[in-house]
Design a protein around this motif. Structure first.
Motif, mmCIF file in Angstrom:
data_model
loop_
_atom_site.group_PDB
_atom_site.id
_atom_site.type_symbol
_atom_site.label_atom_id
_atom_site.label_comp_id
_atom_site.label_asym_id
_atom_site.label_seq_id
_atom_site.Cartn_x
_atom_site.Cartn_y
_atom_site.Cartn_z
ATOM 1 N N PRO A 1 -34.700 -3.668 19.124
ATOM 2 C CA PRO A 1 -34.559 -5.049 18.634
ATOM 3 C C PRO A 1 -35.307 -6.063 19.494
ATOM 4 C CG PRO A 1 -32.486 -4.266 19.582
ATOM 5 C CD PRO A 1 -33.397 -3.079 19.503
ATOM 6 N N ILE B 1 -23.261 4.078 13.902
ATOM 7 C CA ILE B 1 -23.236 3.978 12.434
ATOM 8 C C ILE B 1 -24.419 4.725 11.825
ATOM 9 C CG2 ILE B 1 -24.611 1.843 12.188
ATOM 10 C CD1 ILE B 1 -22.360 0.848 10.258
ATOM 11 N N GLY C 1 -27.488 2.271 24.608
ATOM 12 C CA GLY C 1 -26.439 3.260 24.348
ATOM 13 C C GLY C 1 -26.985 4.677 24.355
ATOM 14 N N ILE D 1 -18.141 0.054 14.044
ATOM 15 C CA ILE D 1 -17.254 -0.602 15.023
ATOM 16 C C ILE D 1 -16.613 -1.878 14.478
ATOM 17 C CG2 ILE D 1 -18.179 0.338 17.182
ATOM 18 C CD1 ILE D 1 -19.399 -2.982 16.703
ATOM 19 N N MET E 1 -20.113 -4.389 26.552
ATOM 20 C CA MET E 1 -21.478 -4.902 26.619
ATOM 21 C C MET E 1 -21.486 -6.389 26.303
ATOM 22 S SD MET E 1 -24.279 -4.134 27.657
ATOM 23 C CE MET E 1 -25.232 -2.637 27.588
ATOM 24 N N SER E 2 -21.840 -7.160 27.314
ATOM 25 C CA SER E 2 -21.987 -8.596 27.148
ATOM 26 C C SER E 2 -23.487 -8.905 27.031
ATOM 27 C CB SER E 2 -21.346 -9.310 28.344
ATOM 28 O OG SER E 2 -21.468 -10.701 28.208
ATOM 29 N N TYR F 1 -23.787 -15.349 18.372
ATOM 30 C CA TYR F 1 -23.913 -14.186 19.271
ATOM 31 C C TYR F 1 -23.481 -14.568 20.684
ATOM 32 C CZ TYR F 1 -26.455 -10.634 22.060
ATOM 33 O OH TYR F 1 -26.814 -9.652 22.959
ATOM 34 N N PRO G 1 -26.833 -7.777 30.174
ATOM 35 C CA PRO G 1 -28.283 -7.614 30.329
ATOM 36 C C PRO G 1 -29.015 -8.932 30.101
ATOM 37 C CG PRO G 1 -27.393 -6.029 28.741
ATOM 38 C CD PRO G 1 -26.341 -7.069 28.984
ATOM 39 N N GLY G 2 -30.170 -9.036 30.747
ATOM 40 C CA GLY G 2 -31.089 -10.127 30.424
ATOM 41 C C GLY G 2 -31.970 -9.633 29.286
ATOM 42 N N VAL G 3 -33.142 -9.102 29.621
ATOM 43 C CA VAL G 3 -34.001 -8.488 28.608
ATOM 44 C C VAL G 3 -34.327 -7.065 29.047
ATOM 45 C CG1 VAL G 3 -36.202 -8.587 27.387
ATOM 46 C CG2 VAL G 3 -35.011 -10.714 27.965
ATOM 47 N N LEU G 4 -33.790 -6.091 28.324
ATOM 48 C CA LEU G 4 -34.132 -4.687 28.530
ATOM 49 C C LEU G 4 -34.892 -4.267 27.275
ATOM 50 C CD1 LEU G 4 -30.716 -3.361 29.949
ATOM 51 C CD2 LEU G 4 -32.618 -4.456 31.170
ATOM 52 N N ASN H 1 -20.699 -0.566 23.500
ATOM 53 C CA ASN H 1 -22.070 -1.076 23.625
ATOM 54 C C ASN H 1 -22.662 -1.524 22.296
ATOM 55 O OD1 ASN H 1 -25.041 -0.951 24.661
ATOM 56 N ND2 ASN H 1 -24.940 0.587 23.022
ATOM 57 N N ALA H 2 -22.199 -0.954 21.179
ATOM 58 C CA ALA H 2 -22.823 -1.234 19.871
ATOM 59 C C ALA H 2 -22.675 -2.704 19.490
ATOM 60 C CB ALA H 2 -22.181 -0.374 18.788
ATOM 61 N N HIS H 3 -23.676 -3.214 18.811
ATOM 62 C CA HIS H 3 -23.495 -4.509 18.157
ATOM 63 C C HIS H 3 -24.459 -4.588 16.981
ATOM 64 C CE1 HIS H 3 -26.488 -7.888 18.438
ATOM 65 N NE2 HIS H 3 -27.143 -6.924 19.029
ATOM 66 N N THR H 4 -24.076 -5.415 15.998
ATOM 67 C CA THR H 4 -24.899 -5.603 14.815
ATOM 68 C C THR H 4 -25.542 -6.968 14.885
ATOM 69 O OG1 THR H 4 -23.174 -4.405 13.637
ATOM 70 C CG2 THR H 4 -24.857 -5.436 12.301
HETATM 71 N N1 LIG Z 1 -31.675 -5.009 24.955
HETATM 72 C C1 LIG Z 1 -31.399 -6.173 25.540
HETATM 73 O O1 LIG Z 1 -32.261 -6.826 26.169
HETATM 74 C C2 LIG Z 1 -30.007 -6.722 25.492
HETATM 75 C C3 LIG Z 1 -29.779 -7.984 26.050
HETATM 76 C C4 LIG Z 1 -28.485 -8.492 26.041
HETATM 77 C C5 LIG Z 1 -27.457 -7.756 25.485
HETATM 78 N N2 LIG Z 1 -27.722 -6.542 24.917
HETATM 79 C C6 LIG Z 1 -26.602 -5.805 24.330
HETATM 80 O O2 LIG Z 1 -26.731 -4.422 24.585
HETATM 81 C C7 LIG Z 1 -26.184 -3.677 23.493
HETATM 82 C C8 LIG Z 1 -27.197 -2.648 23.006
HETATM 83 O O3 LIG Z 1 -28.384 -3.321 22.636
HETATM 84 P P1 LIG Z 1 -29.743 -2.543 22.346
HETATM 85 O O4 LIG Z 1 -30.843 -3.500 22.652
HETATM 86 O O5 LIG Z 1 -29.711 -1.218 22.990
HETATM 87 O O6 LIG Z 1 -29.656 -2.401 20.746
HETATM 88 P P2 LIG Z 1 -30.162 -1.256 19.729
HETATM 89 O O7 LIG Z 1 -30.350 -1.948 18.422
HETATM 90 O O8 LIG Z 1 -31.303 -0.490 20.300
HETATM 91 O O9 LIG Z 1 -28.886 -0.294 19.622
HETATM 92 C C9 LIG Z 1 -27.727 -0.720 18.978
HETATM 93 C C10 LIG Z 1 -27.062 0.480 18.330
HETATM 94 O O10 LIG Z 1 -25.831 0.031 17.730
HETATM 95 C C11 LIG Z 1 -25.704 0.667 16.476
HETATM 96 N N3 LIG Z 1 -24.832 -0.137 15.592
HETATM 97 C C12 LIG Z 1 -25.154 -1.308 14.967
HETATM 98 N N4 LIG Z 1 -24.112 -1.723 14.241
HETATM 99 C C13 LIG Z 1 -23.122 -0.811 14.406
HETATM 100 C C14 LIG Z 1 -21.809 -0.696 13.897
HETATM 101 N N5 LIG Z 1 -21.296 -1.621 13.060
HETATM 102 N N6 LIG Z 1 -21.061 0.370 14.266
HETATM 103 C C15 LIG Z 1 -21.568 1.302 15.109
HETATM 104 N N7 LIG Z 1 -22.810 1.261 15.611
HETATM 105 C C16 LIG Z 1 -23.587 0.192 15.274
HETATM 106 C C17 LIG Z 1 -27.127 0.756 15.931
HETATM 107 O O11 LIG Z 1 -27.223 1.760 14.913
HETATM 108 C C18 LIG Z 1 -27.893 1.098 17.198
HETATM 109 O O12 LIG Z 1 -27.983 2.502 17.383
HETATM 110 C C19 LIG Z 1 -25.752 -4.730 22.462
HETATM 111 O O13 LIG Z 1 -24.384 -5.009 22.618
HETATM 112 C C20 LIG Z 1 -26.583 -5.953 22.818
HETATM 113 O O14 LIG Z 1 -25.988 -7.162 22.432
HETATM 114 C C21 LIG Z 1 -28.973 -6.018 24.912
#
Ligand SMILES: NC(=O)c1ccc[n+]([C@@H]2O[C@H](COP(=O)([O-])OP(=O)(O)OC[C@H]3O[C@@H](n4cnc5c(N)ncnc54)[C@H](O)[C@@H]3O)[C@@H](O)[C@H]2O)c1
Length: 265
Positions: free
Chosen positions: A194, A38, A19, A64, A142-143, A157, A187-190, A90-93
């Motif tokens: 986390p 958040i 994001g 969110i 974001m899936s 998840y 995404p796969g693994v970016l 894009n956000a997820h917890t």
């Molecule tokens: N990084 C990967 O390899 C990967 C793989 C598959 C899917 N994804 C998806 O991509 C998205 C982003 O992942 P990322 O790796 O960048 O994560 P990240 O943890 O780096 O970023 C997530 C952001 O979401 C915010 N957030 C968490 N809970 C929130 C809430 N309740 N309200 C608002 N904001 C909130 C966090 O503060 C953080 O800034 C997610 O949906 C994740 O499921 C990522």
């Protein structure tokens, strides 16, 4: 001229990872970006950096999982910038206690669905009418590739991301004729914070072996795909779940082992 010149975008989860990279790239491509998260402290730094680079972004605190806060976030974008063209939900917890269908309590399921699915649902619910007011727009949910097959952890998840895919296709189907495009990035693994936490010794090497590219995925890979889906260049792409995984899931599972055997023979 940037790819998103004149457009207004909301990006959730903009304080970190994909994001953060997407908010910066959308702004660099000419969008006015409401960066939402958040984590207000990290978000302030992200917005300052975008502004220091001469692009337009402002911060919006949002949880969110709270429908009223998502509605307020969409309203803030329209009030501040006059319209809404792009929503990147894009956000997820993440939830560390999300394991398997036997161990997960109802509480785990509720938290995961709130933090992974409902933010996307609320985004569509309030984003679609805001976009229809100016003739349409692009929603990018974001899936995750977690929906493609089984794993030994994070069943809730994966189920929530499968539901994100369904919400994406149903939103495109219901509102596509009115100018709404709704796609999802899987995404796969970016490599983001986390993901780095999951990299115990050896894990990164195993993933790298399965990625069909000479490098690991980066947040910017997701950001570039999000910018494309947000842009007019993607005007005929709707209702799609698009992998961004460097081919991680494009080959048979045994290929790295077979390659090792063939090259050692
Ligand atoms: N990084 C990967 O390899 C990967 C793989 C598959 C899917 N994804 C998806 O991509 C998205 C982003 O992942 P990322 O790796 O960048 O994560 P990240 O943890 O780096 O970023 C997530 C952001 O979401 C915010 N957030 C968490 N809970 C929130 C809430 N309740 N309200 C608002 N904001 C909130 C966090 O503060 C953080 O800034 C997610 O949906 C994740 O499921 C990522």
């Amino acid at each position: 001229m940037g790819q998103l010149e004149g457009k207004v975008a909301v990006v959730t989860g903009a304080a970190s990872g994909i994001g953060k990279a997407t908010a910066a790239l959308m702004a660099a491509e000419g969008a006015r970006v409401l960066a939402a998260d958040i984590n207000e402290q990290e978000l302030a730094g992200v917005v300052s950096a975008i502004n220091a680079a001469g692009a337009e972004a402002s911060a919006c605190h949002v949880d969110i999982t709270d429908e009223a806060q998502v509605a307020t976030m969409i309203h803030a974008a329209v009030t501040r910038y006059g319209r809404l063209d792009i929503l990147h939900s894009n956000a997820h917890t993440g939830q560390d206690d999300d394991i398997n269908v036997v161990s997960n309590s109802r509480d785990v399921w509720d938290r995961v669905l709130a933090g992974t699915l409902y933010g996307v649902v609320y985004g569509c619910k309030y984003g679609v009418p805001a976009m229809l007011a100016t003739g349409g727009g692009s929603i990018i949910n974001m899936s995750s590739n977690a929906y493609l097959g089984g794993d030994v952890v994070r069943v809730a998840y994966a189920a929530a991301k499968s539901a994100v895919n369904a919400v994406t296709q149903y939103t495109a189907t219901a509102f596509g004729k009115q100018g709404i495009r709704c796609n999802a990035i899987a995404p796969g693994v970016l490599v983001t914070p986390p993901v780095l936490k999951l990299f115990r010794p050896g894990v990164q090497e195993i993933i790298a072996e399965h990625v069909l590219a000479p490098r690991m995925g980066e947040p910017e890979d997701g950001a570039r795909l999000a910018v494309f889906l947000a842009s007019d260049a993607a005007s005929f792409i709707n209702g799609q779940i698009i992998s961004c995984d460097g081919g991680l899931n494009a080959h048979l599972g045994a290929v790295p082992e077979l390659l090792r055997l063939m090259t050692s023979a």
